[in-house]
Design a protein around this motif. Structure first.
Motif, PDB file in Angstrom:
ATOM      1  N   ILE A   1       2.584   5.773   8.274  1.00 24.70           N
ATOM      2  CA  ILE A   1       1.698   4.888   7.536  1.00 24.70           C
ATOM      3  C   ILE A   1       1.558   3.577   8.298  1.00 24.70           C
ATOM      4  O   ILE A   1       2.529   3.063   8.860  1.00 24.70           O
ATOM      5  N   SER A   2       0.353   3.046   8.327  1.00 18.96           N
ATOM      6  CA  SER A   2       0.096   1.775   8.987  1.00 18.96           C
ATOM      7  C   SER A   2      -1.035   1.058   8.263  1.00 18.96           C
ATOM      8  O   SER A   2      -1.747   1.658   7.449  1.00 18.96           O
TER       9      SER A   2
ATOM     10  N   ALA B   1       4.300   7.947   1.140  1.00 17.33           N
ATOM     11  CA  ALA B   1       4.654   6.873   2.056  1.00 17.33           C
ATOM     12  C   ALA B   1       4.218   5.546   1.477  1.00 17.33           C
ATOM     13  O   ALA B   1       3.271   5.477   0.695  1.00 17.33           O
ATOM     14  N   SER B   2       4.906   4.482   1.858  1.00 17.33           N
ATOM     15  CA  SER B   2       4.545   3.145   1.417  1.00 17.33           C
ATOM     16  C   SER B   2       4.765   2.150   2.537  1.00 17.33           C
ATOM     17  O   SER B   2       5.586   2.375   3.443  1.00 17.33           O
ATOM     18  N   ILE B   3       4.041   1.039   2.460  1.00 19.36           N
ATOM     19  CA  ILE B   3       4.156  -0.014   3.459  1.00 19.36           C
ATOM     20  C   ILE B   3       4.022  -1.351   2.760  1.00 19.36           C
ATOM     21  O   ILE B   3       3.185  -1.527   1.872  1.00 19.36           O
TER      22      ILE B   3
ATOM     23  N   TYR C   1       9.227   6.772   3.458  1.00 19.34           N
ATOM     24  CA  TYR C   1       8.587   8.072   3.495  1.00 19.34           C
ATOM     25  C   TYR C   1       9.320   9.075   2.625  1.00 19.34           C
ATOM     26  O   TYR C   1      10.548   9.037   2.492  1.00 19.34           O
ATOM     27  N   LEU C   2       8.545   9.983   2.064  1.00 19.77           N
ATOM     28  CA  LEU C   2       9.107  11.161   1.422  1.00 19.77           C
ATOM     29  C   LEU C   2       9.896  11.941   2.471  1.00 19.77           C
ATOM     30  O   LEU C   2       9.443  12.108   3.610  1.00 19.77           O
ATOM     31  N   ASP C   3      11.065  12.430   2.101  1.00 18.46           N
ATOM     32  CA  ASP C   3      11.943  13.075   3.071  1.00 18.46           C
ATOM     33  C   ASP C   3      11.255  14.226   3.812  1.00 18.46           C
ATOM     34  O   ASP C   3      11.454  14.406   5.016  1.00 18.46           O
ATOM     35  N   SER C   4      10.434  14.998   3.124  1.00 19.33           N
ATOM     36  CA  SER C   4       9.816  16.167   3.729  1.00 19.33           C
ATOM     37  C   SER C   4       8.739  15.836   4.763  1.00 19.33           C
ATOM     38  O   SER C   4       8.305  16.724   5.497  1.00 19.33           O
TER      39      SER C   4
ATOM     40  N   LEU D   1       0.828  -1.200   0.000  1.00 18.90           N
ATOM     41  CA  LEU D   1       0.000   0.000   0.000  1.00 18.90           C
ATOM     42  C   LEU D   1       0.861   1.248   0.000  1.00 18.90           C
ATOM     43  O   LEU D   1       1.928   1.282   0.631  1.00 18.90           O
ATOM     44  N   SER D   2       0.389   2.269  -0.698  1.00 14.82           N
ATOM     45  CA  SER D   2       1.098   3.534  -0.759  1.00 14.82           C
ATOM     46  C   SER D   2       0.109   4.690  -0.680  1.00 14.82           C
ATOM     47  O   SER D   2      -1.061   4.555  -1.044  1.00 14.82           O
ATOM     48  N   TRP D   3       0.610   5.827  -0.198  1.00 15.72           N
ATOM     49  CA  TRP D   3      -0.103   7.093  -0.273  1.00 15.72           C
ATOM     50  C   TRP D   3       0.674   8.037  -1.181  1.00 15.72           C
ATOM     51  O   TRP D   3       1.891   8.198  -1.023  1.00 15.72           O
TER      52      TRP D   3
END
Length: 118
Positions: free
Chosen positions: A70-71, A49-51, A60-63, A34-36
């Motif tokens: 993310i969960s 973010a991804s999991i 995660y994106l650095d910023s 899963l990703s956002w």
């Protein structure tokens, strides 16, 4: 049919928090990573973010490191994005994506608007 439905977006002031949810149906949820992603007007869509499918790895994106988390809850077929200390530059439409790499298959939600402004 396959559906991914995001919720939890809205208008908040800088420094406040939101939790986004994305509930999936029509897939074997535990088999998918899963990703956002997010996309602001006139900008490219970027991975936030991804999991992994087991929940054992996150990126995660650095910023957003240190602010977002993310969960996933496979029993509820849901992935979450907890967003803390929100900044105006976090304003975007946020999308969730489910991917099963071994069969080159992916699905997208319709997105939810997050606006951070005073």
């Amino acid at each position: 049919q396959v559906q991914l439905v995001e919720s939890g977006g809205g208008l908040v002031q800088p420094g406040e928090s939101l939790r986004l949810s994305c509930q999936a149906s029509g897939i074997t949820f535990s088999m998918y990573g899963l990703s956002w992603y997010r996309q602001a007007p006139e900008k490219e869509r970027e991975l936030v973010a991804s999991i992994g499918s087991t929940g054992g790895s996150t990126n995660y994106l650095d910023s957003v490191k240190g602010r977002f988390n993310i969960s996933r809850d496979n029993a509820k077929n849901t992935v979450y994005l907890q967003m803390n200390s929100l900044k105006p530059e976090d304003t975007a439409v946020y999308y969730c994506k489910a991917v099963r790499f071994v069969v080159r298959r992916e699905y997208w939600g319709q997105g939810t608007q997050v606006t951070v402004s005073s």
